[in-house]
Design an enzyme around this catalytic site. Sequence first.
Site, PDB file in Angstrom:
ATOM      1  N   ASP A   1      -5.682  -5.437  -5.184  1.00 45.91           N
ATOM      2  CA  ASP A   1      -4.563  -6.394  -5.099  1.00 45.91           C
ATOM      3  C   ASP A   1      -5.119  -7.782  -4.764  1.00 45.91           C
ATOM      4  O   ASP A   1      -6.229  -7.918  -4.243  1.00 45.91           O
ATOM      5  CB  ASP A   1      -3.549  -5.980  -4.022  1.00 45.91           C
TER       6      ASP A   1
ATOM      7  N   TRP B   1       2.104   2.934  -2.529  1.00 49.59           N
ATOM      8  CA  TRP B   1       1.664   3.858  -3.599  1.00 49.59           C
ATOM      9  C   TRP B   1       0.302   4.454  -3.222  1.00 49.59           C
ATOM     10  O   TRP B   1       0.048   5.627  -3.461  1.00 49.59           O
ATOM     11  CB  TRP B   1       1.583   3.136  -4.954  1.00 49.59           C
TER      12      TRP B   1
ATOM     13  N   GLY C   1       0.772  -1.249   0.000  1.00 45.87           N
ATOM     14  CA  GLY C   1       0.000   0.000   0.000  1.00 45.87           C
ATOM     15  C   GLY C   1       0.797   1.290   0.000  1.00 45.87           C
ATOM     16  O   GLY C   1       0.224   2.351   0.213  1.00 45.87           O
TER      17      GLY C   1
ATOM     18  N   ASP D   1      -7.954 -10.446  -8.475  1.00 48.12           N
ATOM     19  CA  ASP D   1      -6.919 -10.662  -9.480  1.00 48.12           C
ATOM     20  C   ASP D   1      -7.214  -9.735 -10.663  1.00 48.12           C
ATOM     21  O   ASP D   1      -8.276  -9.845 -11.285  1.00 48.12           O
ATOM     22  CB  ASP D   1      -6.994 -12.139  -9.903  1.00 48.12           C
TER      23      ASP D   1
ATOM     24  N   LYS E   1       4.592  -0.612 -14.291  1.00 50.46           N
ATOM     25  CA  LYS E   1       5.913  -1.250 -14.136  1.00 50.46           C
ATOM     26  C   LYS E   1       6.120  -2.233 -15.280  1.00 50.46           C
ATOM     27  O   LYS E   1       5.216  -2.999 -15.619  1.00 50.46           O
ATOM     28  CB  LYS E   1       5.961  -1.992 -12.807  1.00 50.46           C
TER      29      LYS E   1
HETATM   30  C1  LIG Z   1       5.692  -4.792  -5.893  1.00 56.68           C
HETATM   31  S1  LIG Z   1       4.177  -5.174  -5.120  1.00 56.68           S
HETATM   32  C2  LIG Z   1       3.308  -3.641  -5.201  1.00 56.68           C
HETATM   33  C3  LIG Z   1       3.816  -2.656  -4.214  1.00 56.68           C
HETATM   34  C4  LIG Z   1       2.888  -1.475  -4.027  1.00 56.68           C
HETATM   35  N1  LIG Z   1       2.866  -0.620  -5.203  1.00 56.68           N
HETATM   36  C5  LIG Z   1       3.314  -0.627  -2.855  1.00 56.68           C
HETATM   37  O1  LIG Z   1       3.854   0.441  -3.089  1.00 56.68           O
HETATM   38  O2  LIG Z   1       3.093  -1.037  -1.710  1.00 56.68           O
HETATM   39  C6  LIG Z   1       3.382  -6.122  -6.357  1.00 56.68           C
HETATM   40  C7  LIG Z   1       1.979  -6.514  -6.009  1.00 56.68           C
HETATM   41  O3  LIG Z   1       1.379  -7.056  -7.187  1.00 56.68           O
HETATM   42  C8  LIG Z   1       0.337  -7.901  -6.721  1.00 56.68           C
HETATM   43  N2  LIG Z   1      -0.160  -8.729  -7.822  1.00 56.68           N
HETATM   44  C9  LIG Z   1       0.549  -9.588  -8.590  1.00 56.68           C
HETATM   45  N3  LIG Z   1      -0.264 -10.180  -9.489  1.00 56.68           N
HETATM   46  C10 LIG Z   1      -1.504  -9.657  -9.292  1.00 56.68           C
HETATM   47  C11 LIG Z   1      -2.766  -9.866  -9.911  1.00 56.68           C
HETATM   48  N4  LIG Z   1      -2.882 -10.736 -10.912  1.00 56.68           N
HETATM   49  N5  LIG Z   1      -3.838  -9.176  -9.470  1.00 56.68           N
HETATM   50  C12 LIG Z   1      -3.706  -8.295  -8.441  1.00 56.68           C
HETATM   51  N6  LIG Z   1      -2.536  -8.057  -7.819  1.00 56.68           N
HETATM   52  C13 LIG Z   1      -1.452  -8.726  -8.227  1.00 56.68           C
HETATM   53  C14 LIG Z   1       1.002  -8.689  -5.612  1.00 56.68           C
HETATM   54  O4  LIG Z   1       0.037  -9.263  -4.744  1.00 56.68           O
HETATM   55  C15 LIG Z   1       1.844  -7.586  -4.942  1.00 56.68           C
HETATM   56  O5  LIG Z   1       1.183  -7.081  -3.812  1.00 56.68           O
END
Ligand SMILES: C[S@@+](CC[C@H](N)C(=O)[O-])C[C@H]1O[C@@H](n2cnc3c(N)ncnc32)[C@H](O)[C@@H]1O
Length: 256
Positions: free
Chosen positions: A85, A55, A53, A101, A166
Amino acid sequence: MGKASRDKRDIYYRKAKEEGWRARSAFKLLQIDEEFNIFEGVKHVVDLCAAPGSWSQVLSRKLYLPAKLSTDSKDQDLPLIVAIDLQPMAPIEGVIQVQGDITNARTAEVVIRHFDGCKADLVVCDGAPDVTGLHDMDEFVQSQLILAGLTIVTHILKNGGKFIAKIFRGKDTSLLYCQLKLFFTEVTLAKPKSSRNSSIEAFAVCENYSPPEGFSEKDLHRLLEKVGTPSGADDLGISFLTIFILHARTILTNTL
Ligand SMILES: C[S@@+](CC[C@H](N)C(=O)[O-])C[C@H]1O[C@@H](n2cnc3c(N)ncnc32)[C@H](O)[C@@H]1O
């Protein structure tokens, strides 16, 4: 050196602790904003793949809290921030959370419904799969997240809006750049200084959303529905490319 001790020596890790950010990633979004001024005029935002969280915290601190503190702000004028998420996350003031998802068409619909007909000014996506170390596989799964993000973008981003995603830099980066250029007049690949040099991640900063003439958002949505089925996954690459190539052709035919 182990990850834990490497983290403790990291300036952004320490700064994040001091300033109360949930992750050092907050600085990536803050630095992208310093360079591209992405928050200017923004009232409606979607934060895709938002957990834990940091961002969303940036969005809350930069957009929601200042609006709430301003004396003449009524409830209906407050910014709308929707975060999604797979993982649950602790509440953040001014942020609506959806657990799901993003590659699932149903989840995209839930996000779209929160907007209730109004459009977003900004969509950010910091999604990352669990990295396997198999570079092609990781890049492929990452591209699915970008496709899912773009699907949501095509439904809710207003013309002229921005999308920050990203990406994993690799052999298909120029193709991805061209694909994003079909939807945005400006696409810049940014590497904020808080993003580790050793990481293949970078951020596509896509500005001025203007989908190709004749493009229907249902095209990408259908594709996402297909990806959600086991038999659909096989032809993802072909379908994704086919849609983009068809639109690239349309654009080229119109400009030549
Ligand atoms: C690098 S972290 C994000 C960090 C976030 N932006 C922060 O600043 O706290 C990547 C996130 O992508 C989520 N994620 C990966 N595949 C996903 C999907 N198919 N649907 C939703 N979330 C997904 C993961 O659960 C993870 O929490």
